[in-house]
Design a protein around this motif. Structure first.
Motif, PDB file in Angstrom:
ATOM      1  N   ASN A  73     -41.779 -35.945 -17.319  1.00 38.46           N
ATOM      2  CA  ASN A  73     -42.093 -36.110 -16.517  1.00 38.46           C
ATOM      3  C   ASN A  73     -44.124 -35.640 -15.301  1.00 38.46           C
ATOM      4  OD1 ASN A  73     -40.345 -33.398 -16.255  1.00 38.46           O
ATOM      5  ND2 ASN A  73     -41.609 -33.149 -18.710  1.00 38.46           N
ATOM      6  N   ILE A  74     -44.702 -36.113 -16.602  1.00 35.51           N
ATOM      7  CA  ILE A  74     -45.858 -35.974 -15.186  1.00 35.51           C
ATOM      8  C   ILE A  74     -46.389 -37.676 -14.619  1.00 35.51           C
ATOM      9  CG2 ILE A  74     -48.506 -36.563 -15.654  1.00 35.51           C
ATOM     10  CD1 ILE A  74     -48.702 -35.148 -18.306  1.00 35.51           C
ATOM     11  N   PHE A  75     -45.517 -38.766 -14.853  1.00 40.80           N
ATOM     12  CA  PHE A  75     -45.188 -39.539 -14.808  1.00 40.80           C
ATOM     13  C   PHE A  75     -44.327 -40.037 -13.718  1.00 40.80           C
ATOM     14  CE2 PHE A  75     -42.892 -43.258 -13.920  1.00 40.80           C
ATOM     15  CZ  PHE A  75     -43.759 -44.802 -13.588  1.00 40.80           C
ATOM     16  N   PHE A  76     -42.987 -39.343 -13.434  1.00 45.45           N
ATOM     17  CA  PHE A  76     -42.422 -38.953 -12.061  1.00 45.45           C
ATOM     18  C   PHE A  76     -42.940 -38.107 -10.947  1.00 45.45           C
ATOM     19  CE2 PHE A  76     -38.427 -40.336 -15.311  1.00 45.45           C
ATOM     20  CZ  PHE A  76     -38.519 -41.363 -14.669  1.00 45.45           C
ATOM     21  N   GLY A  77     -44.012 -37.334 -12.088  1.00 48.91           N
ATOM     22  CA  GLY A  77     -44.690 -36.283 -10.815  1.00 48.91           C
ATOM     23  C   GLY A  77     -45.632 -37.131 -10.314  1.00 48.91           C
ATOM     24  N   VAL A  78     -46.489 -38.313 -10.702  1.00 55.47           N
ATOM     25  CA  VAL A  78     -47.008 -38.916  -9.784  1.00 55.47           C
ATOM     26  C   VAL A  78     -46.073 -39.582  -8.417  1.00 55.47           C
ATOM     27  CG1 VAL A  78     -49.126 -40.112  -9.614  1.00 55.47           C
ATOM     28  CG2 VAL A  78     -48.662 -38.881 -11.032  1.00 55.47           C
ATOM     29  N   ILE A  79     -45.431 -40.245  -9.622  1.00 55.30           N
ATOM     30  CA  ILE A  79     -44.337 -41.180  -8.960  1.00 55.30           C
ATOM     31  C   ILE A  79     -44.103 -40.773  -7.240  1.00 55.30           C
ATOM     32  CG2 ILE A  79     -42.550 -42.349  -9.063  1.00 55.30           C
ATOM     33  CD1 ILE A  79     -45.236 -44.074  -9.758  1.00 55.30           C
ATOM     34  N   GLY A  80     -43.057 -39.575  -7.933  1.00 51.98           N
ATOM     35  CA  GLY A  80     -42.773 -38.390  -6.599  1.00 51.98           C
ATOM     36  C   GLY A  80     -43.326 -38.300  -5.972  1.00 51.98           C
ATOM     37  N   SER A  81     -44.494 -37.393  -6.062  1.00 48.52           N
ATOM     38  CA  SER A  81     -45.290 -36.524  -5.347  1.00 48.52           C
ATOM     39  C   SER A  81     -45.952 -38.036  -3.742  1.00 48.52           C
ATOM     40  CB  SER A  81     -46.876 -35.922  -5.980  1.00 48.52           C
ATOM     41  OG  SER A  81     -47.783 -35.385  -5.339  1.00 48.52           O
ATOM     42  N   VAL A  82     -46.507 -38.926  -4.536  1.00 46.37           N
ATOM     43  CA  VAL A  82     -46.331 -40.483  -3.742  1.00 46.37           C
ATOM     44  C   VAL A  82     -45.893 -40.814  -2.215  1.00 46.37           C
ATOM     45  CG1 VAL A  82     -47.909 -42.249  -3.177  1.00 46.37           C
ATOM     46  CG2 VAL A  82     -48.763 -40.821  -5.286  1.00 46.37           C
ATOM     47  N   SER A  83     -44.125 -40.920  -3.054  1.00 44.78           N
ATOM     48  CA  SER A  83     -44.178 -41.172  -2.552  1.00 44.78           C
ATOM     49  C   SER A  83     -43.241 -40.038  -1.380  1.00 44.78           C
ATOM     50  CB  SER A  83     -42.197 -42.015  -3.152  1.00 44.78           C
ATOM     51  OG  SER A  83     -41.965 -40.778  -4.117  1.00 44.78           O
ATOM     52  N   ILE A  84     -43.236 -38.859  -2.193  1.00 41.24           N
ATOM     53  CA  ILE A  84     -42.400 -38.190  -0.911  1.00 41.24           C
ATOM     54  C   ILE A  84     -43.486 -37.562  -0.037  1.00 41.24           C
ATOM     55  CG2 ILE A  84     -41.725 -35.262  -0.847  1.00 41.24           C
ATOM     56  CD1 ILE A  84     -40.381 -35.846  -3.762  1.00 41.24           C
ATOM     57  N   GLY A  85     -44.545 -37.412  -0.624  1.00 42.23           N
ATOM     58  CA  GLY A  85     -46.205 -37.586   0.707  1.00 42.23           C
ATOM     59  C   GLY A  85     -46.182 -38.301   1.590  1.00 42.23           C
ATOM     60  N   ILE A  86     -45.928 -40.074   1.212  1.00 46.00           N
ATOM     61  CA  ILE A  86     -45.241 -40.633   2.544  1.00 46.00           C
ATOM     62  C   ILE A  86     -44.511 -40.752   3.512  1.00 46.00           C
ATOM     63  CG2 ILE A  86     -45.502 -43.186   2.961  1.00 46.00           C
ATOM     64  CD1 ILE A  86     -46.759 -43.666  -0.041  1.00 46.00           C
ATOM     65  N   ILE A  87     -43.318 -40.017   2.690  1.00 46.46           N
ATOM     66  CA  ILE A  87     -42.403 -39.695   3.048  1.00 46.46           C
ATOM     67  C   ILE A  87     -42.548 -38.956   4.597  1.00 46.46           C
ATOM     68  CG2 ILE A  87     -40.070 -38.073   3.443  1.00 46.46           C
ATOM     69  CD1 ILE A  87     -38.904 -39.947   1.281  1.00 46.46           C
ATOM     70  N   GLY A  88     -43.116 -37.386   4.011  1.00 47.12           N
ATOM     71  CA  GLY A  88     -43.993 -35.888   4.915  1.00 47.12           C
ATOM     72  C   GLY A  88     -44.731 -36.965   5.818  1.00 47.12           C
ATOM     73  N   LEU A  89     -45.850 -38.009   6.169  1.00 50.33           N
ATOM     74  CA  LEU A  89     -46.555 -38.701   7.108  1.00 50.33           C
ATOM     75  C   LEU A  89     -45.576 -39.207   8.127  1.00 50.33           C
ATOM     76  CD1 LEU A  89     -49.610 -40.365   4.530  1.00 50.33           C
ATOM     77  CD2 LEU A  89     -49.609 -37.966   6.627  1.00 50.33           C
TER      78      LEU A  89
END
Length: 135
Positions: A73-89
């Protein structure tokens, strides 16, 4: 010779010069790289990772043993957060941190819901399994 420029002895059209300036092998002309590199800073990456850790920890506590493991959960949370944040940018949704927060909840929900984790599968005990229909 109104739309042609002379380069040496050969005339070159303005269209050819413009095409040469917008070649895809020039990285400063790519809009994705320009947007991400212009706005993606170390501070944003830190916040994306922090959001991923917090959301991953929260999802691990909420879901418990019904989904993926605590570390996953923590690993996929970090990976998902960074990738979704870049998509948001790239898409221009704010600075991406709030979009990353909401998107990471959704991403981890999907990861946990579609995880194949059943008691019968882990213990290889099919005595408790009931048939869906009787033929």
């Amino acid at each position: 010779m109104d739309d042609r420029l002379v380069y040496g002895a050969n005339p070159i059209s303005a269209k050819a010069i413009k095409m040469a300036q917008n070649r895809p092998d020039r990285p400063h002309n790519l809009s994705f790289v320009g947007i991400v590199m212009g706005q993606l800073t170390g501070t944003l990456i830190y916040w994306y990772i922090s959001v991923g850790l917090i959301v991953g920890l929260s999802m691990a506590v909420i879901i418990g043993k019904e989904g993926v493991s605590f570390g996953a959960n923590i690993f996929f949370g970090v990976i998902g957060s960074v990738s979704i944040g870049i998509i948001g940018l790239v898409t221009g949704i704010g600075d991406g941190v709030f979009f990353s927060f909401l998107g990471t909840w959704l991403f981890l929900f999907l990861v946990n819901v579609f995880h194949q984790h059943h008691k019968e599968d882990l213990m290889d005990d099919l005595r408790e399994a009931k048939p869906v229909y009787k033929g």
